[in-house]
Design an enzyme around this catalytic site. Structure first.
Site, PDB file in Angstrom:
ATOM      1  CB  CYS A  65      -0.957  -0.005   1.191  1.00  0.00           C
ATOM      2  SG  CYS A  65      -2.082  -1.409   1.176  1.00  0.00           S
ATOM      3  CG  HIS A  86      -2.368   4.640   5.387  1.00  0.00           C
ATOM      4  ND1 HIS A  86      -2.017   4.389   4.075  1.00  0.00           N
ATOM      5  CD2 HIS A  86      -2.916   3.490   5.855  1.00  0.00           C
ATOM      6  CE1 HIS A  86      -2.322   3.137   3.767  1.00  0.00           C
ATOM      7  NE2 HIS A  86      -2.873   2.574   4.830  1.00  0.00           N
ATOM      8  CD  GLU A  99      -2.337   7.574   9.236  1.00  0.00           C
ATOM      9  OE1 GLU A  99      -1.786   8.348   8.431  1.00  0.00           O
ATOM     10  OE2 GLU A  99      -3.537   7.281   9.198  1.00  0.00           O
ATOM     11  CG  HIS A 146      -6.543   1.286   1.105  1.00  0.00           C
ATOM     12  ND1 HIS A 146      -5.548   1.529   0.177  1.00  0.00           N
ATOM     13  CD2 HIS A 146      -5.911   0.867   2.237  1.00  0.00           C
ATOM     14  CE1 HIS A 146      -4.369   1.282   0.730  1.00  0.00           C
ATOM     15  NE2 HIS A 146      -4.570   0.884   1.974  1.00  0.00           N
ATOM     16  CE  LYS A 172      -5.423   4.736   2.056  1.00  0.00           C
ATOM     17  NZ  LYS A 172      -4.529   5.851   2.397  1.00  0.00           N
ATOM     18  CG  PHE A 186      -1.419  -5.470   4.760  1.00  0.00           C
ATOM     19  CD1 PHE A 186      -1.726  -4.702   5.867  1.00  0.00           C
ATOM     20  CD2 PHE A 186      -2.458  -6.088   4.086  1.00  0.00           C
ATOM     21  CE1 PHE A 186      -3.028  -4.566   6.309  1.00  0.00           C
ATOM     22  CE2 PHE A 186      -3.770  -5.955   4.513  1.00  0.00           C
ATOM     23  CZ  PHE A 186      -4.054  -5.194   5.629  1.00  0.00           C
TER      24      PHE A 186
END
Length: 410
Positions: A157, A297, A308, A334, A329, A393
């Site tokens: 990502c 994110h 975050e 996403h 997002k 990930f």
């Protein structure tokens, strides 16, 4: 190329209006899956300028990338036919490559999964190019007339940020004068739904798909899959100025880290993301207090939100409480490897227009989170320095700093 917004103007209109493009999956019957929502692009390849041959040859993700490349080149004012093609490079990010075509063709050659020994005679001639993600970078190179270095960066990502970082380095080291860089993804398919269902990462909020993605909200329940692409033209600042180019922003700093901790888990203190932020700011030679806005994110999971928020406080200190933060997002989902480039495009447009996109669906702020997450409505604010972060990930953490060129010179 984004859900709810095909083209730069439509994309920016969606973000600043705080509209969401998340809906019940329409590409296939999602009834067997735990999560049945996604952010899909209303994309017609022929209407977007692709030929029938290109539409047949290219996977959906590659189609997104080629159309975005053409738009970026037109906006840049570059005539690549006048340039040395060996000095033009390509850097494209993608997490899962040509998933849509691979899954479709596997279903054909295996007779719907009934045959263990697949019959290759039923495969389309383009199947190998779908199997090799580098084919997408080659297609972008073809669209741009670029014969320099070409690569696909696949770091989950954070691919969309890391591909831009790779492009910057090729320019800095003198390998290329121009980089066509960005990321693309078209992952909305049964195999992707199954994978994310298995780890309970996607939201089960199927009854209200338009408000399913809720970053920083107390009622959040997981991420919403998306798709799309964004491509940018990068060159040296002096070169862009000399030809009178419209300069949206300068990539002033970039850094990446890996937490080497867990495939999907994150520590709440955000140390690794904080280290990436610190390194990106050091490369930009900017103090944390100069940051005017953070594009988070913001995936819509409790673990990410805590991570975050911890990272922002760790790197910015007290300034974190004065810095607006938001997650797009919440509106476009996403899109895995593509989202980092889509977010950088949004950050550049935010600097251009003096408007910060909001976090949609943020009605009940999580009391454990205490920063300014710009709920629901866009905010007017002039920005000279913007931070965008990504978390993927595998433990990947990336940070990129954009600066207004006039400021960095001063």
């Amino acid at each position: 190329m984004a859900p709810g917004g095909i083209g730069v103007k439509e994309y920016w209109d969606l973000l600043t209006a705080g509209r969401t493009a998340t809906r019940t999956i329409s590409f296939y019957d999602p009834s067997q899956f735990r999560s049945r929502v996604a952010a899909e692009c209303d994309f017609d390849p022929l209407a977007a300028g692709l030929s029938q041959q290109e539409t047949r040859r290219l996977d959906r993700a590659a189609q997104f990338a080629v159309v975005s490349t053409r738009e970026a080149l037109a906006d840049s004012g570059l005539d690549t036919s006048d340039l040395d093609p060996g000095r033009i490079g390509t850097s494209l990010g993608s997490a899962v490559g040509c998933t849509t075509s691979l899954e479709r063709e596997y279903a054909v050659v295996s007779d719907g999964g009934r045959e263990w020994l697949v019959d290759h005679e039923y495969a389309i001639p383009q199947l190998y190019r779908h199997f090799v993600p580098s084919s997408m970078a080659a297609e972008v190179g073809r669209a741009a007339g670029a014969e320099g270095p070409a690569a696909v960066v696949s770091t989950g990502c954070t691919s969309g940020l890391d591909s831009l970082g790779h492009a910057v380095e090729l320019i800095r080291e003198g390998t290329c004068d121009i980089m066509i860089a960005g990321a693309t993804e078209a992952p909305i398919s049964p195999i992707t739904s199954a994978c994310f269902d298995a780890i309970l990462a996607t939201t089960p909020r199927n009854d209200t798909p338009e408000s399913a993605c809720r970053p920083f909200d107390k009622t959040r329940s997981g991420l919403v899959l998306g798709e799309g692409a964004a491509v940018l033209v990068l060159e040296e600042l002096e070169s862009a100025r000399a030809r009178g180019a419209h300069i949206y922003a300068e990539i002033a700093g970039f850094a990446q880290r890996c937490n080497a901790y867990h495939m999907t888990g994150l520590k709440p203190d955000g140390r690794e993301m904080s280290e990436a932020i610190d390194a990106a700011l050091a490369e930009a030679r900017l103090d944390p207090t100069t940051i005017d806005y953070i594009n988070a994110h913001g995936s819509g999971t409790k673990m990410n939100d805590r991570h975050e928020t911890g990272a922002f406080k760790r790197s910015l200190g007290e300034h974190a409480y004065r810095t607006p933060v938001s997650s797009i997002k919440s509106m476009i989902g996403h899109s895995l490897g593509a989202i980092g480039s889509l977010e950088i495009a949004a950050c550049a447009l935010a600097m251009e227009h003096g408007v910060l996109p909001p976090t949609a669906n943020l009605h009940e702020p999580d009391p454990e989170l205490d920063l300014d997450y710009i709920p629901l409505t866009a905010r007017e604010k002039k920005t000279d320095v913007v931070l965008s972060v990504g978390s993927g990930f595998g433990g990947f953490q990336s940070a990129m700093v954009l600066a207004r060129p006039e400021r960095s010179i001063a």
